[in-house]
Design a protein around this motif. Sequence first.
Motif, PDB file in Angstrom:
ATOM      1  N   MET A 196       0.842  -1.177   0.000  1.00 47.75           N
ATOM      2  CA  MET A 196       0.000   0.000   0.000  1.00 47.75           C
ATOM      3  C   MET A 196       0.890   1.244   0.000  1.00 47.75           C
ATOM      4  O   MET A 196       1.899   1.288   0.691  1.00 47.75           O
ATOM      5  CB  MET A 196      -0.889  -0.017   1.240  1.00 47.75           C
ATOM      6  CG  MET A 196      -1.714   1.253   1.384  1.00 47.75           C
ATOM      7  SD  MET A 196      -2.866   1.204   2.765  1.00 47.75           S
ATOM      8  CE  MET A 196      -1.871   1.989   4.004  1.00 47.75           C
ATOM      9  N   ILE A 197       0.501   2.224  -0.779  1.00 48.01           N
ATOM     10  CA  ILE A 197       1.199   3.506  -0.797  1.00 48.01           C
ATOM     11  C   ILE A 197       0.247   4.562  -0.263  1.00 48.01           C
ATOM     12  O   ILE A 197      -0.915   4.619  -0.667  1.00 48.01           O
ATOM     13  CB  ILE A 197       1.684   3.849  -2.216  1.00 48.01           C
ATOM     14  CG1 ILE A 197       2.721   2.814  -2.663  1.00 48.01           C
ATOM     15  CG2 ILE A 197       2.270   5.264  -2.264  1.00 48.01           C
ATOM     16  CD1 ILE A 197       3.249   3.000  -4.049  1.00 48.01           C
ATOM     17  N   ARG A 198       0.769   5.374   0.665  1.00 50.17           N
ATOM     18  CA  ARG A 198      -0.045   6.401   1.317  1.00 50.17           C
ATOM     19  C   ARG A 198       0.816   7.632   1.585  1.00 50.17           C
ATOM     20  O   ARG A 198       2.043   7.559   1.546  1.00 50.17           O
ATOM     21  CB  ARG A 198      -0.623   5.862   2.625  1.00 50.17           C
ATOM     22  CG  ARG A 198       0.456   5.516   3.644  1.00 50.17           C
ATOM     23  CD  ARG A 198      -0.118   5.321   5.040  1.00 50.17           C
ATOM     24  NE  ARG A 198       0.877   4.843   5.977  1.00 50.17           N
ATOM     25  CZ  ARG A 198       1.786   5.603   6.595  1.00 50.17           C
ATOM     26  NH1 ARG A 198       1.859   6.902   6.348  1.00 50.17           N
ATOM     27  NH2 ARG A 198       2.653   5.072   7.450  1.00 50.17           N
ATOM     28  N   PRO A 199       0.177   8.774   1.884  1.00 54.16           N
ATOM     29  CA  PRO A 199       0.960   9.961   2.250  1.00 54.16           C
ATOM     30  C   PRO A 199       1.752   9.717   3.540  1.00 54.16           C
ATOM     31  O   PRO A 199       1.274   9.047   4.458  1.00 54.16           O
ATOM     32  CB  PRO A 199      -0.100  11.039   2.461  1.00 54.16           C
ATOM     33  CG  PRO A 199      -1.284  10.573   1.674  1.00 54.16           C
ATOM     34  CD  PRO A 199      -1.254   9.067   1.766  1.00 54.16           C
ATOM     35  N   ALA A 200       2.953  10.263   3.579  1.00 54.52           N
ATOM     36  CA  ALA A 200       3.780  10.151   4.787  1.00 54.52           C
ATOM     37  C   ALA A 200       3.207  11.004   5.898  1.00 54.52           C
ATOM     38  O   ALA A 200       2.618  12.065   5.656  1.00 54.52           O
ATOM     39  CB  ALA A 200       5.207  10.589   4.480  1.00 54.52           C
ATOM     40  N   LEU A 201       3.404  10.535   7.115  1.00 51.52           N
ATOM     41  CA  LEU A 201       2.992  11.254   8.319  1.00 51.52           C
ATOM     42  C   LEU A 201       4.233  11.604   9.125  1.00 51.52           C
ATOM     43  O   LEU A 201       5.279  10.959   8.984  1.00 51.52           O
ATOM     44  CB  LEU A 201       2.072  10.375   9.174  1.00 51.52           C
ATOM     45  CG  LEU A 201       0.830   9.823   8.477  1.00 51.52           C
ATOM     46  CD1 LEU A 201       0.148   8.791   9.356  1.00 51.52           C
ATOM     47  CD2 LEU A 201      -0.105  10.964   8.106  1.00 51.52           C
ATOM     48  N   VAL A 251       4.709   7.002   1.224  1.00 49.28           N
ATOM     49  CA  VAL A 251       5.416   5.834   1.750  1.00 49.28           C
ATOM     50  C   VAL A 251       4.764   4.557   1.242  1.00 49.28           C
ATOM     51  O   VAL A 251       3.563   4.507   0.994  1.00 49.28           O
ATOM     52  CB  VAL A 251       5.465   5.822   3.297  1.00 49.28           C
ATOM     53  CG1 VAL A 251       6.218   7.034   3.821  1.00 49.28           C
ATOM     54  CG2 VAL A 251       4.078   5.751   3.902  1.00 49.28           C
ATOM     55  N   ALA A 252       5.592   3.523   1.083  1.00 49.76           N
ATOM     56  CA  ALA A 252       5.115   2.183   0.748  1.00 49.76           C
ATOM     57  C   ALA A 252       5.164   1.360   2.019  1.00 49.76           C
ATOM     58  O   ALA A 252       6.169   1.387   2.749  1.00 49.76           O
ATOM     59  CB  ALA A 252       6.005   1.553  -0.314  1.00 49.76           C
ATOM     60  N   GLU A 253       4.080   0.638   2.286  1.00 49.81           N
ATOM     61  CA  GLU A 253       4.013  -0.218   3.467  1.00 49.81           C
ATOM     62  C   GLU A 253       3.921  -1.681   3.059  1.00 49.81           C
ATOM     63  O   GLU A 253       3.317  -2.018   2.045  1.00 49.81           O
ATOM     64  CB  GLU A 253       2.773   0.107   4.307  1.00 49.81           C
ATOM     65  CG  GLU A 253       2.840   1.418   5.037  1.00 49.81           C
ATOM     66  CD  GLU A 253       1.614   1.630   5.913  1.00 49.81           C
ATOM     67  OE1 GLU A 253       1.789   2.170   7.008  1.00 49.81           O
ATOM     68  OE2 GLU A 253       0.496   1.264   5.490  1.00 49.81           O
ATOM     69  N   SER A 254       4.519  -2.516   3.884  1.00 48.07           N
ATOM     70  CA  SER A 254       4.388  -3.963   3.772  1.00 48.07           C
ATOM     71  C   SER A 254       4.107  -4.479   5.168  1.00 48.07           C
ATOM     72  O   SER A 254       4.890  -4.208   6.095  1.00 48.07           O
ATOM     73  CB  SER A 254       5.683  -4.573   3.222  1.00 48.07           C
ATOM     74  OG  SER A 254       5.594  -5.973   3.212  1.00 48.07           O
ATOM     75  N   ALA A 303       2.040  -3.353   7.331  1.00 46.98           N
ATOM     76  CA  ALA A 303       1.916  -2.172   8.196  1.00 46.98           C
ATOM     77  C   ALA A 303       3.257  -1.565   8.604  1.00 46.98           C
ATOM     78  O   ALA A 303       3.331  -0.786   9.541  1.00 46.98           O
ATOM     79  CB  ALA A 303       1.064  -2.486   9.428  1.00 46.98           C
ATOM     80  N   THR A 304       4.337  -1.908   7.890  1.00 46.28           N
ATOM     81  CA  THR A 304       5.659  -1.345   8.152  1.00 46.28           C
ATOM     82  C   THR A 304       6.095  -0.549   6.936  1.00 46.28           C
ATOM     83  O   THR A 304       6.015  -1.045   5.806  1.00 46.28           O
ATOM     84  CB  THR A 304       6.682  -2.466   8.420  1.00 46.28           C
ATOM     85  OG1 THR A 304       6.238  -3.210   9.558  1.00 46.28           O
ATOM     86  CG2 THR A 304       8.063  -1.914   8.689  1.00 46.28           C
ATOM     87  N   VAL A 305       6.568   0.673   7.150  1.00 42.73           N
ATOM     88  CA  VAL A 305       7.065   1.491   6.050  1.00 42.73           C
ATOM     89  C   VAL A 305       8.376   0.891   5.548  1.00 42.73           C
ATOM     90  O   VAL A 305       9.309   0.690   6.327  1.00 42.73           O
ATOM     91  CB  VAL A 305       7.265   2.955   6.491  1.00 42.73           C
ATOM     92  CG1 VAL A 305       7.949   3.767   5.402  1.00 42.73           C
ATOM     93  CG2 VAL A 305       5.926   3.589   6.863  1.00 42.73           C
ATOM     94  N   VAL A 306       8.424   0.597   4.247  1.00 38.02           N
ATOM     95  CA  VAL A 306       9.598  -0.041   3.655  1.00 38.02           C
ATOM     96  C   VAL A 306      10.174   0.754   2.483  1.00 38.02           C
ATOM     97  O   VAL A 306      11.137   0.323   1.855  1.00 38.02           O
ATOM     98  CB  VAL A 306       9.292  -1.490   3.225  1.00 38.02           C
ATOM     99  CG1 VAL A 306       8.978  -2.356   4.444  1.00 38.02           C
ATOM    100  CG2 VAL A 306       8.157  -1.530   2.202  1.00 38.02           C
ATOM    101  N   GLY A 307       9.582   1.910   2.187  1.00 39.65           N
ATOM    102  CA  GLY A 307      10.099   2.748   1.117  1.00 39.65           C
ATOM    103  C   GLY A 307       9.362   4.057   1.066  1.00 39.65           C
ATOM    104  O   GLY A 307       8.300   4.215   1.678  1.00 39.65           O
TER     105      GLY A 307
END
Length: 148
Positions: free
Chosen positions: A1-6, A44-47, A49-53
């Motif tokens: 999942m890609i989402r806006p960074a916080l 950010v890309a999550e895998s 629920a962990t940001v990995v990129g």
Amino acid sequence: MIRPALETDLPVLLALEGQAFAADAWSEPTLRAEIAHPGRAVLVAESDATVVGYVDVGVVADVADLHRVAVAPTHRRRGLASQLVEAGRDAARERGAERMLLEVAADNDPALALYAAHGFAQLSRRRGYYAGGRDALVLQVGLTGERT
């Protein structure tokens, strides 16, 4: 999942910076400013629920600058960088950009292959731009019309 960074993603983004860019890594204040800046898209890309990129794109008028793409070493070679580049391009289009520019070390073959796969072409060369006298290539791609 890609989402806006916080802002809560800052510790992971700092770690990714260190892994991807070593001596050229951005500081916490720089990353904080990028996330808060209205002209930036930091995604950010999550895998699991962990940001990995992440990807960082800035837009001024009709020109976007792809500032950063970083993927955790444990998640490389899985297409995440490609997904992040596309997400950055989409965000730039949504903000009205018609073309995207970036700078990359001339000897960074993996990054050059990634960008070529997304249609980026060399615009110019900046001799001795990076530490150690390495050249930078300025690449660009159009954002109007069909997606590549």
